[in-house]
Design an enzyme around this catalytic site. Structure first.
Site, short mmCIF file in Angstrom:
data_model
loop_
_atom_site.label_atom_id
_atom_site.label_comp_id
_atom_site.label_asym_id
_atom_site.label_seq_id
_atom_site.Cartn_x
_atom_site.Cartn_y
_atom_site.Cartn_z
N GLY A 13 0.83 -1.21 0.00
CA GLY A 13 0.00 0.00 0.00
C GLY A 13 0.86 1.25 0.00
CG ASN A 24 0.39 1.04 4.84
OD1 ASN A 24 -0.06 1.71 5.76
ND2 ASN A 24 0.24 1.40 3.56
CB SER A 63 -7.34 0.72 12.79
OG SER A 63 -8.35 1.69 13.04
CE1 TYR A 109 -9.79 -0.28 8.12
CE2 TYR A 109 -10.30 0.51 10.33
CZ TYR A 109 -9.47 0.48 9.22
OH TYR A 109 -8.30 1.21 9.22
CE LYS A 116 -6.55 -1.88 9.30
NZ LYS A 116 -5.28 -1.99 8.58
CB ILE A 175 -3.68 9.11 9.56
CG1 ILE A 175 -3.29 8.33 10.84
CG2 ILE A 175 -2.46 9.74 8.91
CD1 ILE A 175 -2.64 9.14 11.94
P1 NAP Z 1 -4.65 4.98 1.43
O1 NAP Z 1 -4.12 6.36 1.26
O2 NAP Z 1 -5.90 4.59 0.74
O3 NAP Z 1 -3.48 3.95 1.07
C1 NAP Z 1 -3.70 2.56 1.01
C2 NAP Z 1 -3.12 2.03 -0.28
O4 NAP Z 1 -3.32 0.60 -0.30
C3 NAP Z 1 -3.87 2.60 -1.52
O5 NAP Z 1 -2.97 2.90 -2.56
C4 NAP Z 1 -4.78 1.43 -1.87
O6 NAP Z 1 -5.26 1.46 -3.19
C5 NAP Z 1 -3.86 0.27 -1.58
N1 NAP Z 1 -4.58 -1.01 -1.58
C6 NAP Z 1 -5.89 -1.24 -1.32
N2 NAP Z 1 -6.18 -2.53 -1.50
C7 NAP Z 1 -5.04 -3.14 -1.89
C8 NAP Z 1 -4.71 -4.46 -2.26
N3 NAP Z 1 -5.63 -5.44 -2.27
N4 NAP Z 1 -3.43 -4.74 -2.62
C9 NAP Z 1 -2.49 -3.77 -2.63
N5 NAP Z 1 -2.75 -2.49 -2.31
C10 NAP Z 1 -4.01 -2.18 -1.94
O7 NAP Z 1 -4.93 4.69 2.99
P2 NAP Z 1 -4.09 5.02 4.31
O8 NAP Z 1 -4.94 5.88 5.15
O9 NAP Z 1 -2.70 5.41 4.01
O10 NAP Z 1 -4.11 3.56 4.99
C11 NAP Z 1 -2.96 2.76 5.18
C12 NAP Z 1 -3.27 1.76 6.28
O11 NAP Z 1 -3.51 2.46 7.51
C13 NAP Z 1 -4.51 0.91 6.03
O12 NAP Z 1 -4.26 -0.42 6.45
C14 NAP Z 1 -5.55 1.55 6.92
O13 NAP Z 1 -6.56 0.65 7.33
C15 NAP Z 1 -4.69 1.98 8.09
N6 NAP Z 1 -5.32 3.03 8.91
C16 NAP Z 1 -5.55 4.27 8.36
C17 NAP Z 1 -6.14 5.23 9.17
C18 NAP Z 1 -6.42 6.62 8.65
O14 NAP Z 1 -7.06 7.41 9.38
N7 NAP Z 1 -5.94 6.99 7.47
C19 NAP Z 1 -6.52 4.94 10.49
C20 NAP Z 1 -6.27 3.68 10.98
C21 NAP Z 1 -5.67 2.71 10.19
P3 NAP Z 1 -6.77 2.03 -3.43
O15 NAP Z 1 -6.64 3.52 -3.27
O16 NAP Z 1 -7.09 1.60 -4.82
O17 NAP Z 1 -7.66 1.41 -2.40
#
Ligand code: NAP
Length: 251
Positions: A13, A92, A144, A158, A162, A191
């Site tokens: 990711g 990630n 998360s 979700y 997590k 985030i």
């Molecule tokens: P993000 O900006 O959407 O980045 C996630 C990346 O992973 C995106 O490029 C996404 O592509 C890609 N992805 C999705 N499904 C995939 C797959 N099957 N194989 C490979 N790549 C894939 O999100 P982020 O906020 O940085 O999240 C990163 C991690 O942090 C996640 O695990 C999320 O659950 C966790 N998290 C985030 C937050 C928050 O507030 N941002 C809070 C708690 C936990 P697409 O855009 O096409 O989906």
């Protein structure tokens, strides 16, 4: 500090949000090489050009659906073929679709668990033979706040996925400690990334209010915790979870 100098990392990711910041911070710390594994080809391509322009690290981009075992194994093999080793895995990649309980189905439940949880098992399983051979490894998994309080928004699975990440990490920590492979979790609060952007301004406001610091975190603030777990300063830490959430679990 540049203790990532002779290291090779895989960041899943890594094209967007938190993963992208992790890739940038690793490159800033002179990591030898990085594989970015994501489904977003254009973003990965653009990031790799940017990183190679600004830093000395070698960058491999691999279009990989991390819920697909064959694709994961191929991505890890490509990393070994290009760089000869893998020292750090950052699990990630993830999704957080907004699906109310009434629209929850077995199909979307399984889909979410396979992208957010099974992926971490598959990637860990694929890199472990190389880490075990070297008697060195850092497995870092992104959980998360939803693991601790249930899904904040979105699909019921979700938070479940997590919470599963934390149990997976603890298992790996115990199983491979004797081979100097450490497994830890970073657990973000809200985030500011494209995932939370997609929830709309009302929800983002709610997230800001939820944290005693009254703001969302930045992807860079999250990446700093990942860097700590990847570097030599965390050599006596395994099976742990670092919370990066502005105090959100205090209230
Ligand atoms: P993000 O900006 O959407 O980045 C996630 C990346 O992973 C995106 O490029 C996404 O592509 C890609 N992805 C999705 N499904 C995939 C797959 N099957 N194989 C490979 N790549 C894939 O999100 P982020 O906020 O940085 O999240 C990163 C991690 O942090 C996640 O695990 C999320 O659950 C966790 N998290 C985030 C937050 C928050 O507030 N941002 C809070 C708690 C936990 P697409 O855009 O096409 O989906």
């Amino acid at each position: 500090m540049n203790d990532l100098k002779n290291k090779v990392a895989i960041v899943t990711g890594g094209a967007s949000g938190i993963g992208r910041s992790v890739a940038e911070l690793f490159a800033l710390q002179n990591i030898s090489a990085l594989t970015i594994a994501d489904i977003q080809s254009d973003l990965m391509h653009e990031l790799s050009i940017d990183l190679e322009k600004r830093f000395d690290s070698k960058v491999l981009i691999s279009k990989t659906d991390v819920s697909n075992q064959a694709a994961v194994n191929q991505m890890v093999q490509q990393t070994i073929d290009c760089f000869g080793q893998v020292d750090i895995l950052v699990n990630n990649a993830g999704i957080c679709p907004m699906v109310p309980w009434e629209e929850t189905t077995l199909e979307n439940w399984n889909q979410l668990l396979s992208v957010n949880l099974t992926s971490a098992f598959l990637c860990s399983q694929a890199v472990l033979p190389y880490m075990r051979e070297k008697k060195y490894g850092r497995l870092i998994h992104i959980s998360s706040v939803g693991a601790f309080i249930g899904s904040v928004t979105g699909h019921v699975a979700y938070g479940v996925s997590k919470a599963g990440i934390i149990a997976l990490s603890k298992y790996l920590a115990k199983q491979f400690a004797s081979e100097k492979i450490l497994s830890n979790v970073v657990s973000p609060g809200s985030i500011d990334t494209p995932i939370t952007e997609s929830f709309g301004e009302e929800n983002k406001k709610r997230f800001r209010e939820f944290s005693p610091l009254k703001r969302q975190g930045t992807p860079q603030e999250l990446a700093e915790a990942v860097l700590f777990l990847a570097g030599s300063g965390s050599s006596y830490i395994t099976g742990s979870t670092i919370h990066v959430n502005g105090g959100s679990l205090l209230i």
